[in-house]
Design a protein around this motif. Structure first.
Motif, PDB file in Angstrom:
ATOM      1  N   LYS A  74      11.582 -83.393  23.466  1.00 35.81           N
ATOM      2  CA  LYS A  74      12.025 -83.859  22.014  1.00 35.81           C
ATOM      3  C   LYS A  74      11.737 -85.202  21.708  1.00 35.81           C
ATOM      4  O   LYS A  74      11.502 -85.670  21.023  1.00 35.81           O
ATOM      5  CB  LYS A  74      13.614 -83.443  22.191  1.00 35.81           C
ATOM      6  N   PRO A 509      23.617 -80.646  11.316  1.00 37.20           N
ATOM      7  CA  PRO A 509      24.121 -79.646  12.379  1.00 37.20           C
ATOM      8  C   PRO A 509      24.140 -80.451  13.732  1.00 37.20           C
ATOM      9  O   PRO A 509      25.070 -80.270  14.760  1.00 37.20           O
ATOM     10  CB  PRO A 509      23.185 -78.511  12.275  1.00 37.20           C
ATOM     11  N   ARG A 510      23.212 -81.535  13.897  1.00 39.88           N
ATOM     12  CA  ARG A 510      23.270 -82.153  15.087  1.00 39.88           C
ATOM     13  C   ARG A 510      24.330 -83.051  15.467  1.00 39.88           C
ATOM     14  O   ARG A 510      25.060 -83.000  16.552  1.00 39.88           O
ATOM     15  CB  ARG A 510      21.904 -82.878  15.318  1.00 39.88           C
ATOM     16  N   PRO A 592      20.748 -71.928   8.993  1.00 40.60           N
ATOM     17  CA  PRO A 592      19.795 -72.300  10.033  1.00 40.60           C
ATOM     18  C   PRO A 592      20.619 -71.868  11.143  1.00 40.60           C
ATOM     19  O   PRO A 592      21.999 -72.073  11.255  1.00 40.60           O
ATOM     20  CB  PRO A 592      19.961 -73.938   9.890  1.00 40.60           C
ATOM     21  N   SER A 593      20.095 -71.298  12.251  1.00 40.79           N
ATOM     22  CA  SER A 593      20.562 -70.906  13.309  1.00 40.79           C
ATOM     23  C   SER A 593      21.154 -72.058  13.919  1.00 40.79           C
ATOM     24  O   SER A 593      22.120 -71.832  15.085  1.00 40.79           O
ATOM     25  CB  SER A 593      19.671 -70.019  14.321  1.00 40.79           C
ATOM     26  N   GLU A 594      20.757 -73.311  14.099  1.00 44.40           N
ATOM     27  CA  GLU A 594      21.291 -74.390  14.808  1.00 44.40           C
ATOM     28  C   GLU A 594      22.901 -74.688  14.328  1.00 44.40           C
ATOM     29  O   GLU A 594      23.649 -74.931  14.764  1.00 44.40           O
ATOM     30  CB  GLU A 594      20.636 -75.649  14.489  1.00 44.40           C
ATOM     31  N   LEU A 597      24.821 -71.840  15.708  1.00 42.70           N
ATOM     32  CA  LEU A 597      25.170 -72.392  17.003  1.00 42.70           C
ATOM     33  C   LEU A 597      26.244 -73.399  17.200  1.00 42.70           C
ATOM     34  O   LEU A 597      27.191 -73.202  18.067  1.00 42.70           O
ATOM     35  CB  LEU A 597      23.983 -72.563  18.009  1.00 42.70           C
ATOM     36  N   LYS A 598      26.125 -74.363  16.516  1.00 46.55           N
ATOM     37  CA  LYS A 598      27.072 -75.342  16.462  1.00 46.55           C
ATOM     38  C   LYS A 598      28.382 -75.035  16.113  1.00 46.55           C
ATOM     39  O   LYS A 598      29.395 -75.421  16.526  1.00 46.55           O
ATOM     40  CB  LYS A 598      26.726 -76.436  15.468  1.00 46.55           C
TER      41      LYS A 598
END
Ligand code: ADP
Ligand code: MG
Length: 828
Positions: A74, A509-510, A592-594, A597-598
């Motif tokens: 990354k 989301p991060r 968004p799948s992110e 998951l979050k």
């Protein structure tokens, strides 16, 4: 003492509005260029932050081999992106495109430098910083005296005598109207005195939808799912439920109609109850979070989409309903999108349930496709042509431009009301004050201007003002948020002013950071807004941006909320409805799948889900509360700490947002002192909120007490209502209501819900969040903003001029390990 000039006074109004809301700076983004620049800068910062985070993780956290490899991969990507971004920056991305020159014949940069030069000349020559101001005032006085001789002048000249500023527009195009027979039904001319109810009944017959009543009823009869499209104001929201009621659909269940906005649900229900001649809350009612205005009798129920979603929890097949109408579907709010999936599912095993999806825009095919090719019922429109005007050059300050344009229309244009789209309450209040200020003392020089604000938190009594007919000779200017785009129809609007911005939620989301930002609207929104001026006759729309802006900078459509928001809430709800496989839920547009998951990660951390993603007992209790999961968790945890009484007070106060304290302009010091009283001992903002509530309660909920302490009584009453409801919910999940005034214990309960929101003081005086490291600051309105404890826990992050933590409490780091050992480990 020098008397303030008009311009300075207005500047003071703006500053005051900002400081009343406890903001340090005026947060409005002033220009489109600046907006784009900020967005770009933010992106760069995010990338830099990411790299920093990576390093932090490398240094501080033990990683598995796989994680390590992933991170270094990354990092490589990020470095490449940063390099490219820096190159882009060097290429001078923000240079104003030449197209502006072609577009308006005016170069913004040039305009600015000319203005600067003028200012320098004046200031330099006279060595008087107020020279420009004085020159302006002289100029105004000169013009005012000229006024008397100008009776035969053209109207646009007249404007110049009253107001200095003027904005030039370019008429660009005319948006076509629809084909329809003009003219009103003849019986409207009848002069017989009529009762209010008779008149309302006649009004109903003049709505475009009325001619299609029978066809519509037939279509509903023949099809289980129907997509309905029609211009705003055609009568979808107020009429369709009534038609269905008249046709007998309420004999076997309620008719529910969802709205994305609270104000719309309340206002429409009020209107329909009037039309039916019944008391609001009886046959016709509404239900919004923390406020249920329905009864046993209610058959037509207007509600927010979020409320219908919650009803699934108690009644998964919506057995009490014979018809569900998902209205304003084009808004694509998070709750509406989830509702789509749920109602589509229950329609399969409840063939008696009728489903209507109604929307203002014409992308009905998408809805139809989603609902297995449901038929589309189009209500032919009744819209007159609308003339579209753009500014010649980008406006540096859209709020000021909107005010100038409104006055320009008021003085120079034919009768007809004005609708101005602004982004929020603060802006609307500022515009209202400045408009009043500028028209004050003009007496009969201009016609009366009636100013009507409308936004979500406006007290209900004031909301109906926008619907009152404008008296002869006067003009109404409605200052509205996006609510007037499609949710509310205001009659008599002939002019629309569109600055091109709205408040938009965005979510990273991060970092898990959610922010409400002022952002450009989409082309679809711009056209909806323009259309609001052509309902009762040909209209005019003034866009405070250039045609070039419109064509190149606006997206075609707004991104659905589900793709830019925190999903923890809905994931918890879907899980408690027994929907486990979220990745395969039937989303119209998947998130968004992110972000999914979050949300799962957070719910797991809060112990609402177990390792395999199933709802736990804690999660089941949490889902009962119509609150964000962290707040719900805090309440559920208060059971263990035996302080539920205090915690629900804090939760209610937090739910109100930041509208509890106010600072009147002339008494800011008093107000600040009153506020600091609640912070004695640096107890932190949560405990301070508790003290405010308890002190108010001790005075037996006195209004006078609020007044003396600079506290908004309206917000407090709302907090009390919310608290009453939370009390009821405590009982439902079998949590005993116990009081405990040990602050440490209360803070531990708060930490049980908010441990993911911890931050640590840095040497620089800024804070760094612990879990997803980023630099943040304590909001200046916090009682701890001068104290700077080493460790804190915060309620929320808001991005204004900086990333701020709002509602902050001191924390002992060992609590983190004690309360959330699965989340925080001591480093070995
Ligand atoms: P649609 O849903 O198709 O946009 P509505 O049913 O909301 O249309 O509005 C139909 C008409 O009802 C509008 O012309 C408006 O004037 C009137 N109306 C709606 N709500 C109110 C209200 N609260 N007060 C007065 N008139 C209203
Ligand atoms: Mg409607």
């Amino acid at each position: 003492e020098r008397k303030l000039s008009k311009k300075e006074e207005e500047e003071a109004i703006r500053r005051n509005k900002a400081s009343e809301r406890n903001e340090t700076e005026d947060l409005r983004l002033v220009s489109r260029q600046e907006y784009l620049k900020k967005r770009q800068q933010k992106k760069l910062e995010e990338i830099r932050d990411e790299i920093e985070d990576e390093q932090y993780l490398f240094e501080h956290v033990k990683l598995t081999e796989l994680e390590r490899r992933e991170l270094s991969y990354k990092k490589q990507i990020l470095e490449a992106v940063t390099k490219r971004a820096v190159e882009d920056e060097n290429q001078n991305e923000y240079r104003i495109p030449d197209a502006y020159d072609v577009e308006g014949g005016v170069n913004q940069e040039k305009r600015f430098s000319v203005a600067m030069q003028r200012y320098r000349d004046l200031a330099g020559d006279k060595m008087n910083p107020f020279a420009e101001q004085e020159a302006w005032e002289d100029h105004q006085i000169g013009k005012a005296t000229l006024q008397y001789g100008s009776k035969n002048k053209k109207r646009s000249d007249e404007y110049q005598y009253v107001f200095e500023d003027q904005i030039d527009f370019i008429k660009a195009s005319v948006m076509d109207g629809d084909q329809f027979e003009d003219g009103q039904p003849a019986d409207l001319l009848e002069s017989r005195a009529k009762s209010e109810l008779e008149k309302l009944q006649e009004d109903r017959k003049t709505l475009p939808i009325y001619s299609y009543r029978d066809e519509l009823l037939k279509a509903v009869d023949n099809h289980q799912v129907l997509v309905i499209v029609g211009e705003t104001g055609s009568g979808k929201t107020t009429q369709i439920p009534q038609y269905l009621h008249e046709a007998g659909y309420t004999k076997r269940g309620k008719i529910g109609c969802t709205q994305p906005r609270r104000v719309a649900a309340m206002s429409v229900a009020a209107r329909v109850s009037q039309e039916m001649g019944v008391k609001l809350g009886h046959e016709v009612g509404y239900s919004i979070r923390f406020e249920d205005c329905t009864s046993e009798k209610t058959v037509l129920k207007y509600m927010t989409d979020g409320m219908l979603l919650r009803e699934f929890l108690g009644e998964p097949d919506l057995a009490g309903y014979s018809v569900v109408m998902v209205d304003e579907a084009h808004e694509r709010t998070l709750s509406t999108d989830i509702l789509f999936g749920l109602v589509k599912d229950i329609a399969r095993f409840r063939p008696d349930l009728k489903l209507l999806i109604s929307s203002a825009t014409l992308d009905a095919e998408k809805f139809s496709d989603y609902f297995d090719s449901a038929p589309i019922f189009k209500i032919p429109g009744r819209r007159y042509p609308v003339e579209i005007n753009y500014t010649k050059a980008p406006e540096a300050d859209y709020l000021d431009a909107a005010i100038v344009t409104a006055l320009q229309i008021h003085v120079t244009e034919a009768p007809g009301d004005i609708l101005v789209f602004l982004t929020g309450q603060e802006e609307i209040e500022t515009a209202e004050e400045i408009l009043k200020h500028r028209t004050r003392g003009l007496g009969t020089k201009i016609a009366e201007l009636i100013i009507c604000p409308i936004y979500a938190n406006l007290p209900t009594e004031l909301q109906s003002k926008i619907f009152e007919p404008t008296p002869e000779g006067a003009r109404k200017v409605v200052l509205a948020t996006n609510i007037a785009e499609t949710s509310l129809t205001i009659d008599g609007i002939k002019y629309v002013i569109d600055p091109g911005f709205c408040k938009m939620k965005s979510y990273n989301p991060r970092t898990g950071m959610e922010s409400l930002l002022v952002a450009p609207i989409s082309k679809a929104s711009a056209n909806q807004r323009a259309g609001r001026s052509g309902r009762t006759g040909p209209g005019k729309c003034y866009r405070l941006y250039t045609m070039f802006n419109y064509q190149t900078e606006l997206e075609d459509n707004t991104v659905p909320e589900i793709q830019r928001t925190n999903l923890a809430n809905v994931v918890l709800m879907l899980k408690s409805l027994g929907i486990h496989d979220l990745l395969h839920f039937d989303f119209m547009d998947p998130p968004p799948s992110e972000a999914l998951l979050k949300a799962l990660e957070l719910l797991f951390a809060l112990s609402a889900l177990n390792k395999v993603g199933e709802l736990t007992k804690v999660g089941r209790r949490m889902a009962e509360f119509p609150l964000d999961p962290m707040l719900s968790k805090m309440i559920v945890a208060s059971d263990k700490y035996k302080c539920s009484d205090e915690i629900i007070s804090i939760a209610s106060m937090l739910s109100i947002g930041n509208s509890i304290f106010y600072r009147p302009k002339d008494k800011q010091v008093h107000a600040d002192n009153a506020r600091l009283n609640f912070h004695t001992g640096n107890v932190g903002d949560h405990i301070a909120l508790l003290k405010v509530f308890n002190s108010w309660k001790e005075t037996n909920f006195s209004t006078q007490w609020c007044y003396e302490n600079y506290i908004q009584v309206r917000s407090m009453k709302r907090a009390r209502d919310i608290r009453d409801q939370l009390e009821g919910l405590l009982e439902r999940v079998e949590i005993e209501q116990v009081s405990n005034l040990d602050f440490e214990v209360i803070k531990k309960a708060i930490t049980s819900g908010f441990f993911p929101h911890s931050a640590r003081l840095q040497k620089s005086g800024a804070y760094r969040t612990v879990k997803h490291p980023q630099t943040v600051h304590i909001h200046p309105s916090s009682g701890l903003s001068q104290v700077l404890p080493r460790w804190v826990i915060y309620h929320e992050l808001v991005l204004t001029t900086k990333e701020y933590m709002r509602q902050v409490t001191e924390l002992k780091p060992e609590w983190l390990v004690e309360i959330a050992p699965h989340y925080y480990q001591l480093k070995d």
